[in-house]
Motif scaffolding. Sequence first.
Motif, mmCIF file in Angstrom:
data_model
loop_
_atom_site.group_PDB
_atom_site.id
_atom_site.type_symbol
_atom_site.label_atom_id
_atom_site.label_comp_id
_atom_site.label_asym_id
_atom_site.label_seq_id
_atom_site.Cartn_x
_atom_site.Cartn_y
_atom_site.Cartn_z
ATOM 1 N N VAL A 299 14.776 43.212 90.697
ATOM 2 C CA VAL A 299 14.496 41.753 92.507
ATOM 3 C C VAL A 299 16.023 42.126 93.126
ATOM 4 O O VAL A 299 15.480 42.581 95.217
ATOM 5 C CB VAL A 299 13.361 40.429 92.255
ATOM 6 N N MET B 241 18.415 41.060 83.566
ATOM 7 C CA MET B 241 18.493 41.228 85.245
ATOM 8 C C MET B 241 19.382 42.318 85.905
ATOM 9 O O MET B 241 20.260 42.629 84.970
ATOM 10 C CB MET B 241 18.297 40.249 85.918
ATOM 11 N N ASN C 207 21.131 36.385 90.818
ATOM 12 C CA ASN C 207 20.350 35.996 91.999
ATOM 13 C C ASN C 207 21.242 35.119 92.465
ATOM 14 O O ASN C 207 21.676 34.417 93.927
ATOM 15 C CB ASN C 207 19.270 35.354 92.669
HETATM 16 N N1 PLP Z 1 13.780 37.733 90.037
HETATM 17 C C1 PLP Z 1 14.897 37.175 90.724
HETATM 18 C C2 PLP Z 1 15.881 37.354 89.667
HETATM 19 C C3 PLP Z 1 14.822 36.805 91.671
HETATM 20 O O1 PLP Z 1 15.788 36.141 92.127
HETATM 21 C C4 PLP Z 1 13.480 35.308 92.371
HETATM 22 C C5 PLP Z 1 13.044 35.484 93.568
HETATM 23 O O2 PLP Z 1 14.439 34.547 93.613
HETATM 24 C C6 PLP Z 1 12.291 36.542 90.845
HETATM 25 C C7 PLP Z 1 12.549 37.644 90.284
HETATM 26 C C8 PLP Z 1 10.864 35.994 92.266
HETATM 27 O O3 PLP Z 1 10.241 36.848 93.332
HETATM 28 P P1 PLP Z 1 9.221 36.376 94.020
HETATM 29 O O4 PLP Z 1 9.908 35.405 94.513
HETATM 30 O O5 PLP Z 1 8.949 37.523 94.612
HETATM 31 O O6 PLP Z 1 8.110 36.142 93.119
#
Ligand code: PLP
Length: 388
Positions: free
Chosen positions: A178, A147, A151
């Motif tokens: 994301v 990533m 998050n």
């Molecule tokens: N990847 C990361 C790093 C995220 O923080 C999130 C959601 O919090 C996602 C993927 C998933 O995204 P979605 O909520 O659009 O499914």
Amino acid sequence: MPKRSYFDWNATAPLRPEAREALERALSLAGNPSSVHAEGRAARRLIENAREEVASLVGARPGDVFFTSSGTEANMLALTPAIETAAEKRARSRLLLSAIEHASVRAGGRFPREAIEEIPVGADGRIELSALTEAVAKSPRPLVSVMLANNETGVLQPVAEAAAIVHAAGGLLHVDAVQAVGRIACDIATLGADLLTLSGHKIGGPKGTGALVRRTDDIHLADPLIRGGGQERGLRAGTENVAGIAAFGAAAVLARYDRDTEASHMRSLRNLLETGLRAISPGAVIFGADVDRLPNTTLFAVEGMTAETAVIALDLEGVAVSSGAACSSGRVQPSHVLAAMGVSPVLTRGAVRLSLGSTTTEADVEMFLNAWRKLITALSREQRGIAA
Ligand code: PLP
């Protein structure tokens, strides 16, 4: 409704007014984007305009953007052994993941459990590149997923360095961007990513929209998740979410043009917040504080305070924060991210995440700090009471 302060932008960002307008406009269109008549063509135009905007956001070509229902679906679509390049049509048998990926990557997509290996991170929350180098040497032509920004901690990963290691071993790199997109530079070629995942609702678009972006059309995903009609060039069947996609496109425009202004706004408020936090609770540990982080994220813990207590008490004071990973909140689970960083379970239980956004104000920061001061005072009274 009394004033509330929202510090959970990493869970979801409020819909931008421009995205709402685009959404409402698109909802009044009758056409199916696959139809050839004028109504259908108008709906198609909205999708293709949005595709251009999302592509521009990450320096890709519109033809390399595939809309999905979420970041989760884009991750699931990307993580398949059936990922081919123009030069290589053989399936990939190994998936390597950093130990701090989002649950939708950790699930491993279409790879069997035994084909998946986790790459450790250091105490600073960054992937260990030496461990990645060793792992790719043992796994020929792997698919690797790292990533761009975590998050929970906001810690940025050395993605370009990882890409060089992966490519030297004949592998392909998928990057879940994301949380990063709209907050830091995120150009697919500069990152060296072969595939990039985006989610609409983290940049002020509607929930339930996402995209998988590829660096070149040399990369071919031979295993669609949803088969049927030929939508999204055969990669995702089903009539498109026209309004959602149009609004995602509108949010992408702002995420591109306003990124630097919004980032410096968030950074200065985050600094104010962290300075106040340390003054009120000098023992607070801010995770990832010594490495590059997203400008909007603070994950911290104070010994003796559980995250559940803090989240509930702050909510009662009008402040919305989250404990650990928001996507799995509702169920309090220990953070796999902090565990991978070697943080003690006691401290992990207290991890509280504050994430800011473009409309966060100094008054919001003040509101949090006042609520936090109240909470810490109550905690120290309680501790003194127990000791007495
Ligand atoms: N990847 C990361 C790093 C995220 O923080 C999130 C959601 O919090 C996602 C993927 C998933 O995204 P979605 O909520 O659009 O499914």
